[in-house]
Design a protein around this motif. Sequence first.
Motif, PDB file in Angstrom:
ATOM      1  N   ASN A   1     -12.887  -1.275  19.945  1.00  0.00           N
ATOM      2  CA  ASN A   1     -13.195  -2.562  20.572  1.00  0.00           C
ATOM      3  C   ASN A   1     -12.689  -3.720  19.720  1.00  0.00           C
ATOM      4  N   VAL A   2     -12.937  -3.617  18.403  1.00  0.00           N
ATOM      5  CA  VAL A   2     -12.486  -4.683  17.500  1.00  0.00           C
ATOM      6  C   VAL A   2     -10.961  -4.753  17.466  1.00  0.00           C
ATOM      7  N   LEU A   3     -10.331  -3.603  17.467  1.00  0.00           N
ATOM      8  CA  LEU A   3      -8.872  -3.554  17.410  1.00  0.00           C
ATOM      9  C   LEU A   3      -8.231  -3.726  18.777  1.00  0.00           C
ATOM     10  N   GLN A   4      -9.104  -3.759  19.809  1.00  0.00           N
ATOM     11  CA  GLN A   4      -8.647  -3.933  21.200  1.00  0.00           C
ATOM     12  C   GLN A   4      -7.617  -2.870  21.586  1.00  0.00           C
ATOM     13  N   ILE A   5      -8.001  -1.630  21.293  1.00  0.00           N
ATOM     14  CA  ILE A   5      -7.133  -0.502  21.632  1.00  0.00           C
ATOM     15  C   ILE A   5      -7.554   0.051  22.985  1.00  0.00           C
ATOM     16  N   ASN A   6      -6.635   0.140  23.923  1.00  0.00           N
ATOM     17  CA  ASN A   6      -6.884   0.772  25.210  1.00  0.00           C
ATOM     18  C   ASN A   6      -6.076   2.065  25.265  1.00  0.00           C
ATOM     19  N   HIS A   7      -6.783   3.184  25.238  1.00  0.00           N
ATOM     20  CA  HIS A   7      -6.105   4.467  25.155  1.00  0.00           C
ATOM     21  C   HIS A   7      -5.732   4.991  26.543  1.00  0.00           C
ATOM     22  N   GLU A   8      -4.567   5.575  26.615  1.00  0.00           N
ATOM     23  CA  GLU A   8      -4.122   6.261  27.822  1.00  0.00           C
ATOM     24  C   GLU A   8      -4.360   7.743  27.595  1.00  0.00           C
ATOM     25  N   ASP A   9      -5.421   8.288  28.203  1.00  0.00           N
ATOM     26  CA  ASP A   9      -5.743   9.698  27.997  1.00  0.00           C
ATOM     27  C   ASP A   9      -4.786  10.601  28.760  1.00  0.00           C
ATOM     28  N   ARG A  10      -4.325  11.664  28.085  1.00  0.00           N
ATOM     29  CA  ARG A  10      -3.386  12.602  28.716  1.00  0.00           C
ATOM     30  C   ARG A  10      -4.121  13.617  29.590  1.00  0.00           C
ATOM     31  N   ILE A  11      -5.405  13.864  29.255  1.00  0.00           N
ATOM     32  CA  ILE A  11      -6.163  14.892  29.983  1.00  0.00           C
ATOM     33  C   ILE A  11      -7.312  14.238  30.728  1.00  0.00           C
TER      34      ILE A  11
ATOM     35  N   ASP B   1      -5.753  19.912   9.495  1.00  0.00           N
ATOM     36  CA  ASP B   1      -6.656  19.240   8.558  1.00  0.00           C
ATOM     37  C   ASP B   1      -7.305  18.003   9.159  1.00  0.00           C
ATOM     38  N   LYS B   2      -7.159  17.799  10.468  1.00  0.00           N
ATOM     39  CA  LYS B   2      -7.742  16.620  11.115  1.00  0.00           C
ATOM     40  C   LYS B   2      -9.017  17.006  11.867  1.00  0.00           C
ATOM     41  N   VAL B   3     -10.075  16.230  11.653  1.00  0.00           N
ATOM     42  CA  VAL B   3     -11.362  16.452  12.314  1.00  0.00           C
ATOM     43  C   VAL B   3     -11.730  15.195  13.085  1.00  0.00           C
ATOM     44  N   VAL B   4     -12.123  15.344  14.356  1.00  0.00           N
ATOM     45  CA  VAL B   4     -12.556  14.198  15.155  1.00  0.00           C
ATOM     46  C   VAL B   4     -13.912  14.498  15.791  1.00  0.00           C
ATOM     47  N   SER B   5     -14.650  13.435  16.100  1.00  0.00           N
ATOM     48  CA  SER B   5     -15.911  13.550  16.831  1.00  0.00           C
ATOM     49  C   SER B   5     -15.728  12.965  18.225  1.00  0.00           C
TER      50      SER B   5
ATOM     51  N   TYR C   1     -15.739  17.534  25.014  1.00  0.00           N
ATOM     52  CA  TYR C   1     -14.649  18.364  24.496  1.00  0.00           C
ATOM     53  C   TYR C   1     -13.287  17.743  24.848  1.00  0.00           C
ATOM     54  N   ILE C   2     -13.128  17.346  26.099  1.00  0.00           N
ATOM     55  CA  ILE C   2     -11.855  16.755  26.531  1.00  0.00           C
ATOM     56  C   ILE C   2     -11.614  15.410  25.839  1.00  0.00           C
ATOM     57  N   ALA C   3     -12.678  14.629  25.630  1.00  0.00           N
ATOM     58  CA  ALA C   3     -12.531  13.351  24.922  1.00  0.00           C
ATOM     59  C   ALA C   3     -12.035  13.586  23.502  1.00  0.00           C
ATOM     60  N   GLY C   4     -12.573  14.635  22.857  1.00  0.00           N
ATOM     61  CA  GLY C   4     -12.131  14.956  21.504  1.00  0.00           C
ATOM     62  C   GLY C   4     -10.684  15.404  21.466  1.00  0.00           C
ATOM     63  N   VAL C   5     -10.285  16.231  22.437  1.00  0.00           N
ATOM     64  CA  VAL C   5      -8.895  16.689  22.482  1.00  0.00           C
ATOM     65  C   VAL C   5      -7.953  15.507  22.734  1.00  0.00           C
ATOM     66  N   ASN C   6      -8.354  14.602  23.619  1.00  0.00           N
ATOM     67  CA  ASN C   6      -7.531  13.410  23.849  1.00  0.00           C
ATOM     68  C   ASN C   6      -7.345  12.604  22.567  1.00  0.00           C
ATOM     69  N   ARG C   7      -8.393  12.517  21.772  1.00  0.00           N
ATOM     70  CA  ARG C   7      -8.278  11.786  20.500  1.00  0.00           C
ATOM     71  C   ARG C   7      -7.299  12.476  19.561  1.00  0.00           C
ATOM     72  N   LEU C   8      -7.370  13.826  19.493  1.00  0.00           N
ATOM     73  CA  LEU C   8      -6.439  14.557  18.644  1.00  0.00           C
ATOM     74  C   LEU C   8      -4.993  14.369  19.102  1.00  0.00           C
ATOM     75  N   LEU C   9      -4.820  14.392  20.421  1.00  0.00           N
ATOM     76  CA  LEU C   9      -3.466  14.200  20.958  1.00  0.00           C
ATOM     77  C   LEU C   9      -2.937  12.799  20.695  1.00  0.00           C
ATOM     78  N   ARG C  10      -3.838  11.799  20.766  1.00  0.00           N
ATOM     79  CA  ARG C  10      -3.411  10.419  20.455  1.00  0.00           C
ATOM     80  C   ARG C  10      -2.977  10.305  18.998  1.00  0.00           C
ATOM     81  N   ASP C  11      -3.777  10.931  18.116  1.00  0.00           N
ATOM     82  CA  ASP C  11      -3.492  10.813  16.688  1.00  0.00           C
ATOM     83  C   ASP C  11      -2.212  11.535  16.309  1.00  0.00           C
TER      84      ASP C  11
END
Length: 489
Positions: free
Chosen positions: A367-377, A459-463, A479-489
């Motif tokens: 929110n602070v960085l005003q990032i709008n993510h485009e989820d792949r899944i 070596d990457k861990v996300v919540s 689960y899908i939200a976490g995978v989307n985060r990994l894919l974004r990173d």
Amino acid sequence: MNIKVLDTTLRDGEQTPGVSLTPLEKLRIASKLEEIGIDFIEAGSAITSEGERESIKEITKQGFNAEILSFSRPLNVDIDYCLECDVDAVNLVVPTSDLHISDKLNTTRDKLIDLSNDAIDYCKDHGLIVEISAEDASRSDVDFLREVFLNAIDHKADRLCVCDTVGILTPDSSYDLFSRLNNLNAPLSVHCHNDFGLAVANTLSAVKAGASEIHTTVNGIGERAGNTSFEECIVSIDRLLPEFSTNVQIGEIYDISKLVARSTGVYIQPNKAIVGENAFAHESGIHSDGIIKNSATYEPITPELVGRKRKFILGKHMGTHGLDSRLKELGMNVNKDQLNQICNDIKDLADKGKTVTDVDLQAIADNVLQINHEDRIRLDEVTIVSGNKVMPTASVKITIDNEEILNAGVGVGPVDAAINALKSLDMFKDIALIEYHVDAITGGTDAFIDVIIKLQQGDKVVSARGTEPDIINASVKAYIAGVNRLLRD
């Protein structure tokens, strides 16, 4: 001086109310104790039951380097059961206080000595090593205690143990007692209970006064308030008593602590020294800043020494240094103004009484960085079939990069089946679910369910979090939200 360690997790530790270990659980714990360098393992009390004897036999069959003992009263029937289990040694427990001699055994001091001597003779005649443990020694007449021990030495007892059975010693009285007994020409060991929270301190005082062996239980479990904590005692000897050492591999301490906690079901308090979840956790801004600059500022030992990792906790006491470190761990670089805004937003959330998780941090930072993510899944549909005689089966329809995919899976329950339906897809195969936590946000059977998970890829861990009235939907969405985060990173 090298201090020997006798671990009695499998005997005294199992006497914790509500704890009953299976033979397989006992063998797993004994194997780990052997692996980390324990000198003596008290595998149980052979007289207890047929199941107990089978457990002990499984351990003695392994050919461990550690000496394997069984608890025994000074009675031939107990010793015969120990022999049946093929143990190396017996922990021969003989009450020495007048209270126990008269009120428990209804006998006399002279008869008690005869009983002790006869039992030692019987053990030695059958090739057993004998450690004679004076029960309630801390409330015994010291001159009589010496007499019992001197008789035991005359009858070829191998080791002597002083038991603070009800935990009444203090560090000063422990040092005094062991100083009066350390000249008996036999190895002297200390067995303490924690009724007043002094078991570790009393054990360390005994070592300084001449004890060459300590009795411990992993996580300090045992009857009433428990026994001397293995992990606290070992690390204290290593770090605070430089003239002494043990054979224990300190880096394995956390692993065996978790193994025993899982096997016994005995919860480890968060603030427990060495192995508690908060033992290396920092929230205070001053502490976090100091730790980042030099960990010795607020940690007496490094977490890596005992197989742990340091944690910076998100909350209202947090400072920007700890927060910046955590953001970098999550792959987020922010400037000073953004960091201060994220810090303030987290404190506002914490002031409302909410626990701040990595999921909250991600949302606040986005929110602070005003990032709008485009989820792949995107999740389209979940269907579950489950029942008493039906293996839980799930079909999941998702859209990946605008391509609709339908897949199915089975599991031990509907949530497991739904996650397995996703995990079997190629995109998900190298992603591990390492943590899963569920909370009911509201009351009633229609409560909103908050599912928080942690995923790992390399070596990457996300919540990630999913909140729904339906636990299956909440779990799949998390689960899908976490995978989307990994894919974004």
